[in-house]
Design a protein around this motif. Structure first.
Motif, PDB file in Angstrom:
ATOM      1  N   UNK A 207       0.814  -1.215   0.000  1.00 22.19           N
ATOM      2  CA  UNK A 207       0.000   0.000   0.000  1.00 22.19           C
ATOM      3  C   UNK A 207       0.844   1.260   0.000  1.00 22.19           C
ATOM      4  N   UNK A 208       1.934   1.261   0.769  1.00 16.75           N
ATOM      5  CA  UNK A 208       2.828   2.421   0.800  1.00 16.75           C
ATOM      6  C   UNK A 208       3.465   2.637  -0.574  1.00 16.75           C
ATOM      7  N   UNK A 209       3.908   1.562  -1.204  1.00 16.73           N
ATOM      8  CA  UNK A 209       4.533   1.691  -2.521  1.00 16.73           C
ATOM      9  C   UNK A 209       3.534   2.189  -3.561  1.00 16.73           C
ATOM     10  N   UNK A 210       2.309   1.713  -3.489  1.00 17.07           N
ATOM     11  CA  UNK A 210       1.290   2.194  -4.423  1.00 17.07           C
ATOM     12  C   UNK A 210       0.974   3.666  -4.178  1.00 17.07           C
ATOM     13  N   UNK A 211       1.017   4.102  -2.925  1.00 15.69           N
ATOM     14  CA  UNK A 211       0.818   5.522  -2.630  1.00 15.69           C
ATOM     15  C   UNK A 211       1.946   6.360  -3.225  1.00 15.69           C
ATOM     16  N   UNK A 212       3.171   5.860  -3.122  1.00 14.01           N
ATOM     17  CA  UNK A 212       4.309   6.568  -3.720  1.00 14.01           C
ATOM     18  C   UNK A 212       4.146   6.644  -5.233  1.00 14.01           C
ATOM     19  N   UNK A 213       3.676   5.547  -5.834  1.00 18.92           N
ATOM     20  CA  UNK A 213       3.455   5.553  -7.283  1.00 18.92           C
ATOM     21  C   UNK A 213       2.391   6.569  -7.674  1.00 18.92           C
ATOM     22  N   UNK A 214       1.391   6.734  -6.824  1.00 21.75           N
ATOM     23  CA  UNK A 214       0.332   7.694  -7.143  1.00 21.75           C
ATOM     24  C   UNK A 214       0.840   9.131  -7.112  1.00 21.75           C
ATOM     25  N   UNK A 274       5.594   2.159 -13.182  1.00 23.42           N
ATOM     26  CA  UNK A 274       5.504   0.762 -13.602  1.00 23.42           C
ATOM     27  C   UNK A 274       6.424  -0.112 -12.773  1.00 23.42           C
ATOM     28  N   UNK A 275       7.640   0.367 -12.513  1.00 20.40           N
ATOM     29  CA  UNK A 275       8.575  -0.403 -11.702  1.00 20.40           C
ATOM     30  C   UNK A 275       8.097  -0.584 -10.270  1.00 20.40           C
ATOM     31  N   UNK A 276       7.530   0.468  -9.689  1.00 22.92           N
ATOM     32  CA  UNK A 276       7.026   0.362  -8.322  1.00 22.92           C
ATOM     33  C   UNK A 276       5.876  -0.635  -8.244  1.00 22.92           C
ATOM     34  N   UNK A 277       4.966  -0.593  -9.204  1.00 24.62           N
ATOM     35  CA  UNK A 277       3.839  -1.527  -9.193  1.00 24.62           C
ATOM     36  C   UNK A 277       4.295  -2.964  -9.378  1.00 24.62           C
ATOM     37  N   UNK A 278       5.257  -3.182 -10.277  1.00 27.17           N
ATOM     38  CA  UNK A 278       5.774  -4.542 -10.478  1.00 27.17           C
ATOM     39  C   UNK A 278       6.488  -5.029  -9.227  1.00 27.17           C
ATOM     40  N   UNK A 279       7.282  -4.157  -8.613  1.00 28.23           N
ATOM     41  CA  UNK A 279       7.992  -4.550  -7.393  1.00 28.23           C
ATOM     42  C   UNK A 279       7.014  -4.849  -6.269  1.00 28.23           C
ATOM     43  N   UNK A 280       5.957  -4.042  -6.155  1.00 31.82           N
ATOM     44  CA  UNK A 280       4.993  -4.261  -5.075  1.00 31.82           C
ATOM     45  C   UNK A 280       4.272  -5.588  -5.226  1.00 31.82           C
ATOM     46  N   UNK A 281       4.050  -6.020  -6.445  1.00 35.17           N
ATOM     47  CA  UNK A 281       3.307  -7.253  -6.655  1.00 35.17           C
ATOM     48  C   UNK A 281       4.192  -8.494  -6.696  1.00 35.17           C
ATOM     49  N   UNK A 282       5.461  -8.313  -7.004  1.00 39.51           N
ATOM     50  CA  UNK A 282       6.357  -9.463  -7.085  1.00 39.51           C
ATOM     51  C   UNK A 282       7.104  -9.710  -5.790  1.00 39.51           C
ATOM     52  N   UNK A 283       7.615  -8.654  -5.161  1.00 39.86           N
ATOM     53  CA  UNK A 283       8.407  -8.835  -3.942  1.00 39.86           C
ATOM     54  C   UNK A 283       7.530  -9.186  -2.731  1.00 39.86           C
TER      55      UNK A 283
END
Length: 286
Positions: A207-214, A274-283
Motif C-alpha cells: 500500500x505504501x509503494x502504491x501511494x508513492x506511485x500515485x 511501472x517499476x514500483x507496481x511490479x515490485x509491489x506485486x512481485x516482492x
C-alpha cells in the motif's frame, strides 16, 4: 406422474440458454481485457517512441535549459524525489496508525465507519482540491510557494491509500492469532506490534509503494504549492522543480527541444510507476 421427456427438454433449453449467456460473458470479458492491454501498450509504446530518443546521460546530469539550449531534468528529478520522500515520511505513519485504529480498536461504535467513509471520500477526491487546500492554509499564509507545501499536499494524498491498505490487511489477520496471544497474557499493543503487523507486513508495504506511485505523477497540487524552479535547488522553503510540472509546462510550450524533454520526463515517470507496481506485486506477493 412426471413427464420425464418434458423435464429433460426443459432442462436442455435452460442449459443451452445459460451456455449461450456464459459464452457471451466470456467473450465480453476477454474483449475488455484485450482492450485494456491494447491501450496500455499503446500508451507505453507512444511514450517510448516520442521520448525514448531524449533519454541520455545529459538528461540525468544537467538542469532544465532555456529555449534553444541543451539541458536535462536533474533539478526536476531531485525536487520530485525530495518532495515524495518527505510526503511518504509524513503520510505513512499517520496512515498506518489510523488504519490500525480502524481495524483493531474501532470495531464497535460509529467513529470507525464514519472515518472509513471520509477516508474513501478523500481517496477519490480530485488532487487539485488538495492543492487548493494547502495553498489556502499554508502558501497564502507564508506568502510564497515552497517544496514543503508540495510535500504537505502529496502527504495528504498518501494518507488515504495507506489507511485503506492497513485497515484491509489487518482485518485479514485471523482473530485466532490475537486470541492465542491474549490467552498468554500479551497486552493488545504487543499483539498489534509483534503479531498483526508482521502478518500484514507485505500488504501494508505494498500500500505504501502504491501511494508513492500515485504521488509521483501528480501535477495539479504542485501547481498551487511547489510551483517550479528552473535551477537546481535543495531548499525546501522555496519554489522547487518537479517532474510533473516541468512536463506540463514543457509539453505546452512552442519550443521543440522543450517538447522532447517533456516526453523524456513522461517516460521517466511511467517507468518509475511501472517499476514500483511490479515490485509491489512481485516482492510482496506472499
Amino acid at each position: 406422474m412426471f413427464d420425464t421427456d418434458s423435464i429433460v427438454s426443459l432442462n436442455n433449453r435452460i442449459y443451452r440458454r445459460r451456455q449461450r449467456f456464459n459464452r457471451l460473458m466470456l467473450a465480453l470479458s476477454g474483449f475488455t481485457v484485450v482492450s485494456g492491454l491494447f491501450w496500455l501498450f499503446w500508451i507505453i509504446l507512444t511514450l517510448l517512441i516520442k521520448g525514448g530518443g531524449a533519454l541520455s546521460l545529459t538528461l540525468l546530469t544537467q538542469s532544465t535549459p532555456p529555449p534553444g539550449a541543451a539541458g536535462g531534468l536533474i533539478n526536476a528529478i531531485v525536487g520530485s524525489i525530495m518532495m515524495a520522500v518527505v510526503a511518504t515520511l509524513i503520510g505513512t505513519p499517520i496512515g498506518i496508525l489510523a488504519g490500525t485504529y480502524l481495524a483493531e480498536y474501532g470495531r464497535r461504535g460509529w467513529l470507525a465507519p464514519a472515518t472509513r467513509f471520509l477516508n474513501d471520500v478523500l481517496l477519490s477526491a480530485p488532487s487539485i482540491i488538495i492543492g487548493l487546500f494547502i495553498y489556502a492554509v499554508y502558501v497564502a499564509q507564508v506568502g510564497h510557494y515552497s517544496g514543503w507545501a508540495g510535500a504537505f499536499a502529496l502527504a495528504i494524498l498518501v494518507i488515504p491509500v495507506v489507511v485503506r491498505a492497513t485497515d484491509n490487511m489487518l482485518m485479514l489477520v485471523p482473530n485466532s492469532l490475537r486470541e492465542a496471544a491474549a490467552a498468554l497474557g500479551c497486552p493488545q499493543w504487543r499483539i498489534i506490534t509483534f503479531i498483526c503487523y508482521r502478518a500484514a507486513r507485505s500488504g501494508i508495504i505494498t500500500g505504501v509503494l502504491l501511494a508513492v506511485a500515485r504521488i509521483s505523477g501528480e501535477t495539479a497540487p504542485l501547481l498551487f504549492t511547489a510551483l517550479n524552479n528552473q535551477f537546481m535547488s535543495w531548499n525546501m522553503n522555496a519554489p522547487l522543480a518537479n517532474l510533473p510540472v516541468v512536463i506540463y509546462q514543457y509539453a505546452a510550450s512552442p519550443f521543440e527541444d522543450w517538447n522532447h524533454l517533456a516526453w523524456a520526463g513522461a517516460v521517466l515517470i511511467t517507468l518509475l510507476v511501472l517499476g514500483i507496481n511490479i515490485a509491489a506485486r512481485s516482492l510482496f506477493r506472499k
